[in-house]
Design a protein around this motif. Structure first.
Motif, mmCIF file in Angstrom:
data_model
loop_
_atom_site.group_PDB
_atom_site.id
_atom_site.type_symbol
_atom_site.label_atom_id
_atom_site.label_comp_id
_atom_site.label_asym_id
_atom_site.label_seq_id
_atom_site.Cartn_x
_atom_site.Cartn_y
_atom_site.Cartn_z
ATOM 1 N N ASP A 83 49.865 -64.860 -4.153
ATOM 2 C CA ASP A 83 49.235 -63.687 -4.785
ATOM 3 C C ASP A 83 49.540 -63.702 -6.284
ATOM 4 O O ASP A 83 48.654 -63.505 -7.120
ATOM 5 C CB ASP A 83 49.763 -62.373 -4.199
ATOM 6 C CG ASP A 83 49.356 -62.131 -2.764
ATOM 7 O OD1 ASP A 83 48.398 -62.773 -2.281
ATOM 8 O OD2 ASP A 83 50.002 -61.285 -2.114
ATOM 9 N N TYR A 84 50.794 -63.946 -6.613
ATOM 10 C CA TYR A 84 51.193 -63.998 -8.020
ATOM 11 C C TYR A 84 50.530 -65.184 -8.726
ATOM 12 O O TYR A 84 50.042 -65.048 -9.848
ATOM 13 C CB TYR A 84 52.716 -64.081 -8.127
ATOM 14 C CG TYR A 84 53.230 -63.986 -9.541
ATOM 15 C CD1 TYR A 84 53.125 -62.800 -10.259
ATOM 16 C CD2 TYR A 84 53.823 -65.074 -10.166
ATOM 17 C CE1 TYR A 84 53.592 -62.699 -11.560
ATOM 18 C CE2 TYR A 84 54.296 -64.988 -11.465
ATOM 19 C CZ TYR A 84 54.172 -63.805 -12.159
ATOM 20 O OH TYR A 84 54.633 -63.710 -13.454
ATOM 21 N N SER A 125 44.689 -46.587 -6.590
ATOM 22 C CA SER A 125 45.175 -46.987 -7.915
ATOM 23 C C SER A 125 46.337 -47.961 -7.735
ATOM 24 O O SER A 125 46.986 -47.998 -6.682
ATOM 25 C CB SER A 125 45.651 -45.763 -8.695
ATOM 26 O OG SER A 125 46.848 -45.257 -8.109
ATOM 27 N N TRP A 126 46.597 -48.726 -8.777
ATOM 28 C CA TRP A 126 47.743 -49.632 -8.714
ATOM 29 C C TRP A 126 49.038 -48.869 -8.512
ATOM 30 O O TRP A 126 49.904 -49.296 -7.753
ATOM 31 C CB TRP A 126 47.818 -50.489 -9.981
ATOM 32 C CG TRP A 126 46.884 -51.652 -9.916
ATOM 33 C CD1 TRP A 126 45.773 -51.846 -10.680
ATOM 34 C CD2 TRP A 126 46.959 -52.761 -9.024
ATOM 35 N NE1 TRP A 126 45.161 -53.013 -10.308
ATOM 36 C CE2 TRP A 126 45.866 -53.603 -9.302
ATOM 37 C CE3 TRP A 126 47.842 -53.133 -8.011
ATOM 38 C CZ2 TRP A 126 45.635 -54.792 -8.612
ATOM 39 C CZ3 TRP A 126 47.611 -54.323 -7.323
ATOM 40 C CH2 TRP A 126 46.523 -55.126 -7.626
ATOM 41 N N ASP A 146 51.480 -58.996 -2.842
ATOM 42 C CA ASP A 146 52.920 -58.922 -3.099
ATOM 43 C C ASP A 146 53.267 -58.024 -4.280
ATOM 44 O O ASP A 146 52.465 -57.843 -5.184
ATOM 45 C CB ASP A 146 53.500 -60.348 -3.203
ATOM 46 C CG ASP A 146 53.849 -60.801 -4.593
ATOM 47 O OD1 ASP A 146 54.602 -60.104 -5.291
ATOM 48 O OD2 ASP A 146 53.386 -61.873 -4.995
ATOM 49 N N PRO A 147 54.470 -57.407 -4.258
ATOM 50 C CA PRO A 147 54.835 -56.416 -5.273
ATOM 51 C C PRO A 147 54.902 -56.965 -6.703
ATOM 52 O O PRO A 147 54.558 -56.253 -7.648
ATOM 53 C CB PRO A 147 56.198 -55.901 -4.821
ATOM 54 C CG PRO A 147 56.675 -56.823 -3.770
ATOM 55 C CD PRO A 147 55.501 -57.549 -3.231
ATOM 56 N N ILE A 148 55.311 -58.208 -6.875
ATOM 57 C CA ILE A 148 55.382 -58.792 -8.216
ATOM 58 C C ILE A 148 53.966 -59.038 -8.741
ATOM 59 O O ILE A 148 53.652 -58.752 -9.900
ATOM 60 C CB ILE A 148 56.187 -60.115 -8.197
ATOM 61 C CG1 ILE A 148 57.563 -59.912 -7.544
ATOM 62 C CG2 ILE A 148 56.305 -60.702 -9.593
ATOM 63 C CD1 ILE A 148 58.423 -58.844 -8.147
ATOM 64 N N ALA A 149 53.097 -59.560 -7.886
ATOM 65 C CA ALA A 149 51.693 -59.788 -8.259
ATOM 66 C C ALA A 149 51.006 -58.462 -8.575
ATOM 67 O O ALA A 149 50.224 -58.371 -9.526
ATOM 68 C CB ALA A 149 50.952 -60.511 -7.140
ATOM 69 N N LYS A 151 52.350 -55.722 -9.738
ATOM 70 C CA LYS A 151 52.814 -55.233 -11.053
ATOM 71 C C LYS A 151 52.073 -55.956 -12.181
ATOM 72 O O LYS A 151 51.581 -55.329 -13.119
ATOM 73 C CB LYS A 151 54.326 -55.444 -11.176
ATOM 74 C CG LYS A 151 54.942 -54.941 -12.467
ATOM 75 C CD LYS A 151 56.455 -55.172 -12.450
ATOM 76 C CE LYS A 151 57.143 -54.544 -13.626
ATOM 77 N NZ LYS A 151 56.940 -55.238 -14.881
ATOM 78 N N GLU A 152 51.964 -57.284 -12.059
ATOM 79 C CA GLU A 152 51.273 -58.070 -13.089
ATOM 80 C C GLU A 152 49.781 -57.718 -13.142
ATOM 81 O O GLU A 152 49.206 -57.567 -14.219
ATOM 82 C CB GLU A 152 51.467 -59.566 -12.810
ATOM 83 C CG GLU A 152 50.865 -60.476 -13.852
ATOM 84 C CD GLU A 152 51.655 -60.543 -15.156
ATOM 85 O OE1 GLU A 152 51.088 -61.087 -16.129
ATOM 86 O OE2 GLU A 152 52.799 -60.059 -15.221
#
Length: 186
Positions: A83-84, A125-126, A146-149, A151-152
């Motif tokens: 995902d990231y 929303s994000w 995924d949570p990191i993806a 956020k980006e």
């Protein structure tokens, strides 16, 4: 099209098998998942051989020139999900829309496998989406994105469509701006 292959069930099965035999580090578990994404990518490149770039992209940050209609990518390195990698590739190509083909029809307000009263979400929303996710990513995490993806993607103001990959007509509908079954995150 740029297709980034995840590891999916294949990855999780290999990771579970390895964990049951030996005490592995998170990095070892991650590499198993990465190699599952690579075998999936080779499968996709073979299927689309007439249209696909001959080399599978492993590093989403590299400069990529391709003239073919399809570029296939796989997992990159430990600590990152596909995902990231997809978000990084989208940034690399200056693309603002991503489609995540998965095995669910929608993002739900809670896990529909555990809760019968889980409700599908068509638009979110994000900020609200990220509140549904764990705060950190672990190898083999099974989440819609995924949570990191996430956020980006939020920082890049991307739109991500979560669509069931087993219902390919929904992908066609999304691409043609028609009604589709799935979730839009933006």
């Amino acid at each position: 099209f740029v297709i980034i292959c995840g590891g999916g069930k294949t990855s999780r099965r290999y990771q579970e098998a390895a964990r049951s035999i030996a005490g592995l580090t998170k990095e070892d578990i991650d590499w198993i998942g990465i190699h599952a994404t690579r075998i999936n990518a080779h499968l996709m490149r073979t299927i689309f051989y007439k249209y696909a770039h001959p080399r599978i992209v492993k590093n989403p940050l590299e400069k990529i020139d391709f003239k073919e209609k399809i570029l296939i990518a796989s997992g990159w390195k430990p600590g990152f999900s596909t995902d990231y990698d997809a978000v990084l590739l989208a940034r690399n190509f200056k693309v603002k829309n991503l489609v995540n083909l998965t095995n669910i029809d929608y993002v739900y307000n809670k896990d529909p496998k555990k809760f019968k009263d889980a409700k599908p979400i068509k638009k979110i929303s994000w900020k609200d989406f990220r509140n549904l996710l764990p705060k950190k990513w672990d190898p083999g995490l099974n989440a819609p994105f995924d949570p990191i993806a996430a956020k980006e993607a939020q920082e890049l103001r991307m739109e991500v469509a979560i669509i069931n990959g087993r219902k390919i007509r929904n992908l066609e509908n999304y691409l043609e701006n028609k009604n589709f079954v799935g979730t839009i995150i933006k």
